[in-house]
Design an enzyme around this catalytic site. Structure first.
Site, PDB file in Angstrom:
ATOM      1  N   ASP A 166       0.868  -1.175   0.000  1.00 21.59           N
ATOM      2  CA  ASP A 166       0.000   0.000   0.000  1.00 21.59           C
ATOM      3  C   ASP A 166       0.905   1.226   0.000  1.00 21.59           C
ATOM      4  OD1 ASP A 166      -2.307   1.618   0.245  1.00 21.59           O
ATOM      5  OD2 ASP A 166      -2.032   1.750   2.407  1.00 21.59           O
ATOM      6  N   SER A 167       0.307   2.377  -0.281  1.00 15.76           N
ATOM      7  CA  SER A 167       1.056   3.619  -0.201  1.00 15.76           C
ATOM      8  C   SER A 167       1.528   3.884   1.230  1.00 15.76           C
ATOM      9  CB  SER A 167       0.173   4.778  -0.659  1.00 15.76           C
ATOM     10  OG  SER A 167      -1.028   4.785   0.104  1.00 15.76           O
ATOM     11  N   CYS A 216      -3.677  -0.891  -2.234  1.00 20.89           N
ATOM     12  CA  CYS A 216      -3.957   0.541  -2.401  1.00 20.89           C
ATOM     13  C   CYS A 216      -4.982   0.764  -3.520  1.00 20.89           C
ATOM     14  CB  CYS A 216      -2.651   1.250  -2.739  1.00 20.89           C
ATOM     15  SG  CYS A 216      -2.835   3.022  -2.917  1.00 20.89           S
ATOM     16  N   GLU A 275      -5.118   9.377   9.748  1.00 19.00           N
ATOM     17  CA  GLU A 275      -3.723   9.313  10.203  1.00 19.00           C
ATOM     18  C   GLU A 275      -3.550  10.072  11.508  1.00 19.00           C
ATOM     19  OE1 GLU A 275      -0.718   9.360   7.358  1.00 19.00           O
ATOM     20  OE2 GLU A 275      -1.783   7.625   6.551  1.00 19.00           O
ATOM     21  N   CYS A 295     -11.062   3.247  -0.369  1.00 17.63           N
ATOM     22  CA  CYS A 295      -9.751   3.710   0.101  1.00 17.63           C
ATOM     23  C   CYS A 295      -9.393   2.900   1.335  1.00 17.63           C
ATOM     24  CB  CYS A 295      -9.812   5.198   0.447  1.00 17.63           C
ATOM     25  SG  CYS A 295      -8.302   5.823   1.209  1.00 17.63           S
ATOM     26  N   HIS A 331      -7.982   3.655   4.012  1.00 15.69           N
ATOM     27  CA  HIS A 331      -8.143   4.306   5.317  1.00 15.69           C
ATOM     28  C   HIS A 331      -9.589   4.368   5.797  1.00 15.69           C
ATOM     29  CE1 HIS A 331      -4.077   5.494   4.530  1.00 15.69           C
ATOM     30  NE2 HIS A 331      -4.009   6.282   5.585  1.00 15.69           N
TER      31      HIS A 331
HETATM   32  N1  DGL Z   1      -3.846   3.823   0.120  1.00 14.34           N
HETATM   33  C1  DGL Z   1      -4.561   4.906  -0.489  1.00 14.34           C
HETATM   34  C2  DGL Z   1      -5.830   4.337  -1.159  1.00 14.34           C
HETATM   35  O1  DGL Z   1      -6.325   3.286  -0.820  1.00 14.34           O
HETATM   36  C3  DGL Z   1      -4.943   5.982   0.493  1.00 14.34           C
HETATM   37  C4  DGL Z   1      -3.770   6.778   0.995  1.00 14.34           C
HETATM   38  C5  DGL Z   1      -3.060   7.547  -0.102  1.00 14.34           C
HETATM   39  O2  DGL Z   1      -3.616   8.548  -0.614  1.00 14.34           O
HETATM   40  O3  DGL Z   1      -1.980   7.147  -0.456  1.00 14.34           O
HETATM   41  O4  DGL Z   1      -6.343   4.967  -2.049  1.00 14.34           O
END
Ligand code: DGL
Length: 281
Positions: free
Chosen positions: A15-16, A78, A157, A189, A191
């Site tokens: 993931d990011s 992600c 976050e 997403c 999060h």
């Molecule tokens: N992991 C990203 C997503 O699921 C969210 C966080 C980011 O913007 O990197 O889209």
């Protein structure tokens, strides 16, 4: 030295940042025998506000790192990366890649009662139109309302999961869904599952108490299990070893990580650091 059979290799998940731990936890719960190598690109998060070319460039590095760890498949946890299409990540090898968009859409269509489907995601995910396309591949013409929610990621976050500011932001984002006939909301997403409670309350107040909220983590875990079975890659020996890598200093993020790695037990985990800027497999 003989190489281990591929089925014994770990599942790679990236993931990011740390949000993908919601997906990793679902995979770990569904497939307790499987080893997992998780990578969170915490040095470069967020991806959701960046250009498609940058997102794909970062994601390719993540795939290379996981490949070097010997994984047997890569789960692209992600949404922002998955939304750019997995084709740009393929490097000519046989490594299977699994994204989160199709499993999430499948789960949403299973519970939707035929109304419009709302998709909440990062600006990059919404701009890509990937969710709408995936919904229309299965149900042409189904109304889809897509809402970019850029403030949700920083609020999560920050740990503001049950906070008046978060509730006010949710009202702002969900407001345009009134009178659209939405019966299902996809949390597009990594999060947003942590905001399920706030989103549910807001949807109940502004839309209807019957709106169903779909988080794709368990759908992705299910798809992972099917992919392992169909490719003959189910681990036969007992495993369950989990390793977690981050690209920024681990101490800065470990308390946020525990929020996402919600395994419902006292299992703790250690974040290991890897510098991907100079990583050349
Ligand atoms: N992991 C990203 C997503 O699921 C969210 C966080 C980011 O913007 O990197 O889209």
């Amino acid at each position: 030295m003989s190489l281990p059979p591929r089925a014994q290799a770990p599942i790679g998940i990236f993931d990011s940042g740390l949000g993908g731990l919601t997906v990793a936890a679902a995979v770990a719960r569904a497939l307790p025998n499987e080893d997992i190598v998780y990578l969170g690109d915490t040095a470069r998060v967020p991806y959701g506000t960046r250009s498609p070319a940058t997102v794909v460039r970062y994601a390719r590095k993540n795939v290379s790192f996981l490949r070097a760890k010997g994984v047997k498949l890569v789960v692209v946890a992600c949404n922002t990366v998955s939304a750019q299409g997995l084709g740009g990540l393929a490097d000519g090898s046989e490594l299977p890649l699994l994204g989160v968009i199709r499993p999430g859409v499948r789960a949403a269509l299973e519970v939707s009662r035929g109304g419009a489907i709302a998709v909440l995601g990062t600006p990059a995910t919404i701009r890509s139109n990937a969710y709408e396309q995936a919904i229309h591949e299965r149900v042409p013409g189904r109304p889809v309302v897509q809402i970019p929610c850029p403030l949700f990621v920083p609020l999560v976050e920050e740990g503001w999961l049950d906070h008046d500011v978060t509730r006010a932001v949710a009202k702002e984002y969900l407001g345009p869904l009134a009178d659209t006939g939405v019966d299902t909301i996809i949390l597009g997403c990594t999060h947003y599952p942590l905001l399920t409670q706030v989103i549910r309350e807001t949807a109940t107040e502004l839309l209807s108490p019957d709106v169903v909220i779909v988080d794709s983590a368990s759908a992705v875990a299910h798809s992972t299990a099917i992919l392992l079975e169909t490719t003959g890659l189910v681990r036969s020996a007992e495993g369950g070893d989990h390793r977690f890598f981050v690209t920024d200093a681990p101490d800065r993020v470990s308390s946020v990580a525990t929020r996402f790695w919600d395994m419902g037990d006292a299992r703790s985990f250690e974040l290991e650091h890897v510098d991907l800027v100079d990583f050349n497999p």
